[in-house]
Design an enzyme around this catalytic site. Structure first.
Site, mmCIF file in Angstrom:
data_model
loop_
_atom_site.group_PDB
_atom_site.id
_atom_site.type_symbol
_atom_site.label_atom_id
_atom_site.label_comp_id
_atom_site.label_asym_id
_atom_site.label_seq_id
_atom_site.Cartn_x
_atom_site.Cartn_y
_atom_site.Cartn_z
ATOM 1 N N HIS A 206 0.826 -1.202 0.000
ATOM 2 C CA HIS A 206 0.000 0.000 0.000
ATOM 3 C C HIS A 206 0.864 1.257 0.000
ATOM 4 O O HIS A 206 0.598 2.217 -0.741
ATOM 5 C CB HIS A 206 -0.930 0.007 1.217
ATOM 6 C CG HIS A 206 -2.135 -0.862 1.067
ATOM 7 N ND1 HIS A 206 -2.050 -2.230 1.072
ATOM 8 C CD2 HIS A 206 -3.458 -0.557 0.919
ATOM 9 C CE1 HIS A 206 -3.265 -2.747 0.920
ATOM 10 N NE2 HIS A 206 -4.133 -1.763 0.830
ATOM 11 N N HIS B 78 1.157 -4.036 9.146
ATOM 12 C CA HIS B 78 2.581 -3.890 8.887
ATOM 13 C C HIS B 78 3.292 -3.292 10.088
ATOM 14 O O HIS B 78 2.671 -2.604 10.913
ATOM 15 C CB HIS B 78 2.827 -2.989 7.668
ATOM 16 C CG HIS B 78 2.508 -3.626 6.359
ATOM 17 N ND1 HIS B 78 3.300 -4.605 5.783
ATOM 18 C CD2 HIS B 78 1.472 -3.440 5.501
ATOM 19 C CE1 HIS B 78 2.764 -4.985 4.636
ATOM 20 N NE2 HIS B 78 1.649 -4.288 4.436
#
Length: 401
Positions: free
Chosen positions: A146, A197
């Protein structure tokens, strides 16, 4: 007969040589042994940092960062790019499609080559509000796709707007850069807040994204010129797409990353093939853009209502044809096949006699059979993208849209 440019021969030869070299010398495994342990330690060490950010947990933040992640996800861009093309911004659509596929390939290749874990959940709270996020959670962690994609696509979009509109005012440039940086920052923060993450993943995505963006801004004009007016475009890209499937690194454990790459690989193959054929008809720089007297918003809405169902029909048909044709072709050539999902009768069996010729052909590849689902996925997405740029614009022209 047209001559084949030397750079095309060198490119294909180099890629083929790399595939053989990396398989023979186990480059992926050696790279993983050098990086996986360090990255894993960093992810574990940053657990307390993630928990500190998640201590601000709130339903609004959950919804905000989940929505923001959806806005920069692969499905969003997959739906957004056809609309960009049909709105008349063909050059931008070409560049965004190619850049998205490039980012997806590089990012997912690094993920599977390193095979580093995501933050442990628990203790980290992982928020997966959509099915897409649930599938993303099955991938490896480093880098954050992303973050990488947002850096590249927001950066290129900013570059395109500034140069297309010939904007040189310092305040406007500063405002655009600030908005792009804010978006990247929010995406990176959101990936940590959602537990998807760690900080090292986000920083890796940021750095790799900046490198890819700088490279793309150097070559994008050459790539675009090749697609719209080059020699052997379709054949070169077909060979390139096929070889990229084998150049992709094998992960420690299977993940959805290779499936995403295969889909985007197919999208670019169909997209490039269709653009090269119909550029002068439907996709040249002189076509009208949306919100102009020649192209109203109502016409755009009608295009979407016609185009989207057509895409879905073409995708279904391409998938059905590929499921029938590929096993027959593989059996004829003696290539052993298996299927992990699409063809139930091949789930636990292998078809195709492995002749001496096929053994020599696939000498450097470790698997003893090949997943037919990869070819099916490649062809169905190639057909989908081809329909976006070739038959559907023809339908628009026929309907006066």
């Amino acid at each position: 007969m047209k001559s084949i440019p030397i750079w095309q021969v060198l490119s294909i030869s180099t890629l083929l040589s790399w595939i053989v070299f990396s398989c023979y010398f186990k480059v992926t495994q050696k790279l993983r042994s050098l990086t996986q342990s360090w990255v894993t330690q960093r992810v574990m060490a940053e657990t307390s940092f993630i928990l500190q950010i998640q201590s601000f947990q709130h339903r609004f933040l959950d919804a905000f960062f989940s929505a923001l992640s959806c806005m920069v996800s692969v499905p969003f861009y997959t739906a957004f790019l056809p609309l960009l093309l049909w709105s008349g911004h063909c050059r931008l659509a070409r560049q965004m499609t190619l850049l998205m596929a490039f980012c997806d390939y590089i990012g997912n290749s690094i993920k599977d080559a390193v095979s580093a874990p995501r933050p442990s959940s628990p203790p980290v709270r992982r928020v997966t509000a959509t099915k897409d996020e649930e599938e993303n959670a099955l991938e490896y962690g480093l880098p954050s796709s992303h973050t990488l994609n947002t850096v590249c696509l927001a950066g290129y979009l900013l570059h395109y707007v500034l140069y297309s509109a010939n904007i040189s005012d310092a305040i406007q440039v500063f405002t655009g850069v600030t908005m792009a940086c804010l978006l990247v920052g929010l995406i990176g923060l959101g990936r940590i807040y959602l537990g998807m993450h760690s900080l090292v993943d986000v920083l890796a995505g940021l750095v790799i994204g900046l490198v890819i963006l700088a490279l793309w801004l150097t070559v994008h004009r050459y790539v675009d010129n090749f697609i719209v007016s080059g020699q052997n475009v379709a054949s070169f890209w077909a060979i390139l797409s096929f070889l990229l499937l084998f150049a992709y690194p094998t992960p420690e454990l299977p993940t959805p990353s290779f499936e995403y790459h295969t889909a985007f690989n197919g999208v670019v193959l169909g997209f490039v093939t269709g653009i090269q054929k119909t550029y002068l008809q439907f996709h040249h720089e002189g076509i009208p853009h949306i919100f102009t007297p020649q192209f109203s918003f109502q016409v755009f809405v009608l295009r979407v209502l016609v185009g989207i169902p057509t895409i879905l029909v073409v995708k279904f048909c391409c998938k059905a044809l590929a499921k029938r044709i590929l096993p027959v072709v593989a059996n004829t050539l003696g290539i052993p096949l298996r299927s992990s999902f699409y063809i139930p009768q091949l789930h636990s069996s292998v078809i195709g006699k492995e002749s001496d010729g096929s053994k020599k052909m696939f000498l450097f590849f470790p698997q003893d059979s090949f997943d037919v689902d990869t070819g099916i996925r490649l062809l169905q997405y190639a057909g989908l993208a081809w329909s976006v740029v070739d038959p559907i614009p023809s339908v628009f022209a026929h309907l006066g849209l």
